[in-house]
Design a protein around this motif. Structure first.
Motif, PDB file in Angstrom:
ATOM      1  N   HIS A 240      40.973  -0.156  23.829  1.00 57.40           N
ATOM      2  CA  HIS A 240      39.421  -0.580  24.065  1.00 57.40           C
ATOM      3  C   HIS A 240      38.765  -1.315  23.105  1.00 57.40           C
ATOM      4  CE1 HIS A 240      35.549  -0.403  26.035  1.00 57.40           C
ATOM      5  NE2 HIS A 240      35.241   0.326  25.105  1.00 57.40           N
ATOM      6  N   HIS A 295      28.447  -3.568  27.393  1.00 57.52           N
ATOM      7  CA  HIS A 295      29.317  -4.413  26.762  1.00 57.52           C
ATOM      8  C   HIS A 295      28.876  -5.943  27.076  1.00 57.52           C
ATOM      9  CE1 HIS A 295      32.012  -0.925  27.250  1.00 57.52           C
ATOM     10  NE2 HIS A 295      32.619  -1.288  26.076  1.00 57.52           N
ATOM     11  N   HIS A 315      25.777  -1.058  21.463  1.00 59.01           N
ATOM     12  CA  HIS A 315      27.308  -0.694  21.787  1.00 59.01           C
ATOM     13  C   HIS A 315      28.150  -1.797  21.150  1.00 59.01           C
ATOM     14  CE1 HIS A 315      30.727   1.265  23.330  1.00 59.01           C
ATOM     15  NE2 HIS A 315      31.295   0.228  23.803  1.00 59.01           N
ATOM     16  N   HIS A 319      31.620  -1.799  18.483  1.00 57.55           N
ATOM     17  CA  HIS A 319      33.097  -2.689  18.585  1.00 57.55           C
ATOM     18  C   HIS A 319      33.003  -3.759  17.461  1.00 57.55           C
ATOM     19  CE1 HIS A 319      34.563  -1.865  22.652  1.00 57.55           C
ATOM     20  NE2 HIS A 319      33.277  -1.394  22.824  1.00 57.55           N
TER      21      HIS A 319
END
Ligand SMILES: [Zn+2]
Ligand SMILES: [Zn+2]
Length: 384
Positions: A240, A295, A315, A319
């Motif tokens: 992911h 995302h 979020h 990442h």
């Protein structure tokens, strides 16, 4: 031949910005291809439901508007393909779309009846609906709100993420079946706490919905942290985090076993506590949209809302390639869960400079990534 065609289509989809301007025939070509493909797949699902349709969409297939929708999609695809052929020198998208429309018409003519039988129930129809629904919602939003980081629709590794999107959509029925098994086992004993279940179900819908968000996020938080801290589990979750470009489709990049484990566990309390079916299914639909949203490359001044609800920027920091982004921001609804457990990181106004895992250890390609956690070798240290 086929790989040449694929490459030619890909080259035109990924054309330089100056060849994608309005009036260049690019947009009509892309839309024609998407609608032509959608019409063909929706018709396929309609004629061979045992194999290419999911049970939950039966009502959609029974609707008198279904075939009207398929025909309209093929018709509009044909019109847009003609527009592409008129406007654009490179006519590959238009011709491919016309070929898809012709295939749809042929299938319509030869398979005029629904073919019954036993099958696996791949979610071909769910793939199309999921793609059209999210695409229609998020592509314009990303165009409007990309701030100073606009990104082409067919960006770096878009094919890999689309493949993840396709595979998890196709397997939705099988995955649901497997991930529901633990919940059903727990439910067999539900009589023991039936009064609690009755009380939960009797609350107003809104209250149940907020409780669902809260319980699911707490469960998800713990589980997500576990996947970051146990090296063997991290190798699944690293897939992911291997995304180096973020948009509404990047979140689909997830190892199948992680999806199964995450769903199988987080859903147990939601079923066990007896939430009313509408609230539960409403929440499941909501989480589909939320995971695309967080995302997405949607950039707006979120300082007023970021302390209360998870935004894309929150979020994206999960990442981020930066050192500060390692093991932070695990929540998916409520950022204060991260504050509570000391894993909150959200610098004012800033976005990460890039995405992925330092050194990019995860191999490219779906199959390679599927095998990655099982490969021998020293597990990579957990990173963001
Ligand atoms: Zn993570
Ligand atoms: Zn993510």
């Amino acid at each position: 031949m086929l790989s040449k065609l694929r490459l030619a289509i890909r080259n035109d989809l990924e054309a330089e910005a100056e060849q994608r301007t309005f009036g260049s025939g690019w947009l009509s070509g892309v839309l024609a291809l998407v609608l032509g493909g959608s019409a063909l797949l929706m018709l396929l699902a309609h004629h061979y439901p045992a194999w290419f349709s999911v049970e939950d969409l039966k009502r959609v297939h029974d609707s008198p508007f279904y075939m009207v929708g398929v025909q309209a999609m093929a018709f509009v695809a044909f019109g847009l393909a003609c527009l592409n052929l008129t406007l654009r020198r490179n006519k590959i998208l238009g011709f491919s779309a016309i070929a898809l429309v012709l295939l749809t018409m042929t299938l319509g003519a030869i398979g005029a009846q629904t073919i019954p039988g036993e099958g696996i129930g791949f979610g071909v129809d769910w793939f199309v609906l999921n793609l059209l629904m999210k695409g229609l919602l998020f592509v314009p939003l990303e165009k409007l709100f990309s701030g100073n980081k606009p990104q082409p629709l067919f960006r770096y590794e878009w094919r890999e993420d689309l493949l993840y999107f396709l595979i998890s959509s196709l397997l939705i029925q099988i995955m649901a079946f497997i991930s529901l098994a633990p919940s059903l086992a727990v439910l067999e004993h539900a009589a023991l706490w039936q009064p609690l279940r009755d009380a939960v179900a009797s609350q107003p819908y809104v209250v149940q919905f907020i409780e669902l968000m809260l319980i699911a996020d707490l469960m998800q938080y713990g589980f997500h942290r576990l996947f970051h801290s146990v090296p063997f589990l991290w190798r699944f979750h690293a897939v992911h985090h291997s995304a180096q470009a973020m948009d509404w489709m990047a979140g689909s990049r997830m190892h199948l076993f992680e999806i199964l484990a995450l769903r199988g566990v987080t859903i147990i309390p939601l079923y066990a506590l007896g939430f009313e079916e509408n609230a539960l299914y409403g929440y499941i639909f909501f989480i589909y949209l939320v995971s695309a949203f967080v995302h997405a490359n949607i950039r707006f001044d979120d300082r007023w809302i970021a302390p209360f609800i998870v935004t894309p920027r929150f979020h994206h920091w999960h990442h981020g390639i930066e050192k500060e982004a390692i093991d932070v921001n695990f929540a998916v609804h409520f950022p204060w869960i991260d504050r509570l457990f000391g894993t909150y990181y959200l610098p004012d106004d800033k976005w990460p400079s890039g995405y992925g895992i330092g050194g990019h250890p995860v191999p490219k390609g779906w199959l390679e990534q599927f095998a990655y956690p099982f490969r021998r070798g020293k597990p990579n240290p957990p990173a963001s």
